[in-house]
Structures are given as structure tokens and as C-alpha cells.
Enzyme design. Sequence first.
Site, PDB file in Angstrom:
ATOM      1  N   ARG A  50      36.988  22.279   3.200  1.00  0.00           N
ATOM      2  CA  ARG A  50      36.782  23.199   4.206  1.00  0.00           C
ATOM      3  C   ARG A  50      35.669  23.101   5.335  1.00  0.00           C
ATOM      4  O   ARG A  50      36.020  23.589   6.348  1.00  0.00           O
ATOM      5  CB  ARG A  50      36.354  24.652   3.418  1.00  0.00           C
ATOM      6  CG  ARG A  50      36.520  25.987   3.910  1.00  0.00           C
ATOM      7  CD  ARG A  50      36.434  27.188   3.161  1.00  0.00           C
ATOM      8  NE  ARG A  50      34.976  27.197   2.328  1.00  0.00           N
ATOM      9  CZ  ARG A  50      34.762  28.292   1.496  1.00  0.00           C
ATOM     10  NH1 ARG A  50      35.722  28.932   1.056  1.00  0.00           N
ATOM     11  NH2 ARG A  50      33.577  28.260   0.955  1.00  0.00           N
ATOM     12  N   LYS A 149      33.887  28.798   8.673  1.00  0.00           N
ATOM     13  CA  LYS A 149      32.790  29.160   7.859  1.00  0.00           C
ATOM     14  C   LYS A 149      31.678  28.958   8.854  1.00  0.00           C
ATOM     15  O   LYS A 149      30.948  27.990   8.606  1.00  0.00           O
ATOM     16  CB  LYS A 149      32.715  28.678   6.566  1.00  0.00           C
ATOM     17  CG  LYS A 149      31.837  29.531   5.292  1.00  0.00           C
ATOM     18  CD  LYS A 149      32.007  29.137   4.077  1.00  0.00           C
ATOM     19  CE  LYS A 149      31.169  29.656   3.194  1.00  0.00           C
ATOM     20  NZ  LYS A 149      30.398  30.837   3.453  1.00  0.00           N
ATOM     21  N   GLU A 182      38.201  41.815   3.175  1.00  0.00           N
ATOM     22  CA  GLU A 182      37.014  41.149   2.180  1.00  0.00           C
ATOM     23  C   GLU A 182      35.826  41.925   2.185  1.00  0.00           C
ATOM     24  O   GLU A 182      35.831  42.809   2.900  1.00  0.00           O
ATOM     25  CB  GLU A 182      37.113  39.623   2.523  1.00  0.00           C
ATOM     26  CG  GLU A 182      36.290  39.353   3.824  1.00  0.00           C
ATOM     27  CD  GLU A 182      36.061  38.021   4.289  1.00  0.00           C
ATOM     28  OE1 GLU A 182      36.093  37.340   3.468  1.00  0.00           O
ATOM     29  OE2 GLU A 182      35.542  37.670   5.272  1.00  0.00           O
TER      30      GLU A 182
HETATM   31  N1  PMP Z   1      34.207  35.293   2.269  1.00  0.00           N
HETATM   32  C1  PMP Z   1      33.173  35.082   3.234  1.00  0.00           C
HETATM   33  C2  PMP Z   1      32.849  35.628   4.547  1.00  0.00           C
HETATM   34  C3  PMP Z   1      32.418  34.367   2.473  1.00  0.00           C
HETATM   35  O1  PMP Z   1      30.936  34.116   3.190  1.00  0.00           O
HETATM   36  C4  PMP Z   1      32.308  33.869   1.069  1.00  0.00           C
HETATM   37  C5  PMP Z   1      31.319  32.979   0.621  1.00  0.00           C
HETATM   38  N2  PMP Z   1      31.432  31.693   1.038  1.00  0.00           N
HETATM   39  C6  PMP Z   1      33.675  34.209   0.712  1.00  0.00           C
HETATM   40  C7  PMP Z   1      34.524  35.038   1.221  1.00  0.00           C
HETATM   41  C8  PMP Z   1      33.728  33.787  -0.444  1.00  0.00           C
HETATM   42  O2  PMP Z   1      34.207  32.174  -0.633  1.00  0.00           O
HETATM   43  P1  PMP Z   1      33.789  31.226  -1.943  1.00  0.00           P
HETATM   44  O3  PMP Z   1      34.504  31.650  -2.913  1.00  0.00           O
HETATM   45  O4  PMP Z   1      34.558  29.996  -1.232  1.00  0.00           O
HETATM   46  O5  PMP Z   1      32.493  31.113  -1.767  1.00  0.00           O
END
Ligand code: PMP
Length: 288
Positions: A50, A149, A182
Site C-alpha cells: 500500500r 495514505k 469511513e
Molecule cells: N481509514 C483511514 C482514513 C485510515 O487512516 C486508516 C488507518 N490506517 C484506516 C481506514 C484503517 O486502515 P488499516 O486497517 O490498514 O489500518
Amino acid sequence: MKVYLDGKFVDAANAKISVFDHGLLYGDGIFEGIRLYQGNVFRLEEHLERLWFSAKAIMLTIPLSRAEMAAAVCEACRQNGLRDGYIRLVVTRGPGDLGLAPWLCTKASVIIIADKIALYPPELYATGLAVATVATRRMGAEAIPPGIKSLNYLNNVLAKIEARQAGAQEAVMLNSQGFVAECTADNVFIVRKDRIYTPAVQQGGLRGITRDTIFDIARGLGLPAEEHDLTRYDLWTADECFITGTGAEVIAVVKLDGREIGNGKPGPVTNRVLTEFRQRVLAEGTRI
Ligand code: PMP
């Protein structure tokens, strides 16, 4: 604490980057948050993939190979004597001038912080969170593709502030069409009649690595899980709701916008998923 900074381990107090770094000046950079469980880095390859996709999307050259990055992440854990913890991997655009132009930045900086994290007090994993839908909408792919990200989290920070103002611990963010995207750093799931639903990432969420893990867990438990458009109504009237992320792991949501979800307690499916999650994180991972 020792922090990895551009190829060296330095004391935390000396882990400094330039005030001209565009990561600071413009939020121009990318990151990953990764967990270490009992000496195993959880889904390291998925996090690095990622990170490399984020880099590709913003045309940033990471000055390490994937294998070198993986080795540096493990070394950062060892240097700090960690067996369980949280790793923050940051790649900034690097120092440039006061203009925006990323191509004038000399070299990307790589930072790896290996530390502890506790996003919520342990009791909340037993009792669940109170969450609020906020007015700040999740930025869509037409602005910044949410799959990147990036270091630009102001959209999420504004939502987090609003949630706190509303007396809630986390925010549900809708997209510009009013569908659930989210939370500020977590994906959202609901349970209805023993089926699990979460919005497609096209609705504005990050493709969470914990989210992927939930799909694997659901398959293993024989629970149907699928992507589905969700509105606030779907969350209010769900049997159960939970959120997932590397930092938060899996945590029940028992109240949204003043409405109790289900009977106001973490539900049986959420608890099964959480139990399975806790086992799975110990059973897989890259040995440091
Ligand atoms: N959405 C956002 C905006 C995030 O920053 C994160 C955390 N990294 C997640 C969802 C969850 O992703 P992950 O399970 O890969 O930590």
C-alpha cells in the site's frame, strides 16, 4: 527510543527533519501504521504494497527497496526492544523551496518510529464506543483519491474535532452523496441478520488492511460478508456495528448520533470477530 531516519538510528530527541520538508509545508508525503504482535509484524507485505502504491500515486520515489524497507521496519522494532507495539512509517517528499513544486525537493526522507499505542482504554473494547456522524464530508476521489495514505489528514482531523465536540469518541464520515465512507482512521462495518456489510472503498474509504482481515475472518467463520452502500439509517438500525483499523483493531460501536445500536452492547458477531482477530494477529506475521 531510537528512531530510524534516512538510514540511521538516532535518539528520538535528535530525530529531526528540515522545516523546508514538504511533508511539513504541504502534507506532501505518505505513511503507514503497522502493528507488531509478540515479535511478528502483522501483514507487513500488505502495508508495504500500500505504501508503494501511495508513492506511485503521488509520483514519489521511495529511496529504499521493498526488502530494505522491510528490514528497516524489523530493525526499528529490535532497536527498541519491542515485542508488541505500533510502527509508524513515514516517507516525506523531502526538503524543497517555499513553492509547491515537488520536483524541486531533493530527496525523500524515510522515518520509522516503533513505539506503543493505545487508542482507546481497554474497557472500551468490552463496552463499545459512542460515535457521531459529523458535518465534514469525506473527501472523494475527485479531490484526493482516498486510497492514497497521505500526510494530508486535515479532512479527518476536522471530523475528529467535530466528534469530540459532539461528545463522541469517533466520527462517522459520509461522502458527498450522503453514503457512509469511513471513520477518521477506521473502516466501518455493520451486522444485520448475521451478515456483515461494509461500504465499498469507492464510497471514500481507505482499503484498510484490518478491513481485509475482517473479510478473511468472516470467511473462516462462515459468516457472509459483503460490500454494500450504507446510509446513517443503516447504521442506526443495524443489529451491530464495529470499526476496524491498525490502531483501533476491532471495536464495537454501541451508540451513533444518540441512538443505541442493537441493544446498546457489543453484539455476538462483533465479539466473535474480535476474538478471532486477537488469535489471528498472533498466528501470522513477519518475524522481526
Ligand atoms: N481509514 C483511514 C482514513 C485510515 O487512516 C486508516 C488507518 N490506517 C484506516 C481506514 C484503517 O486502515 P488499516 O486497517 O490498514 O489500518
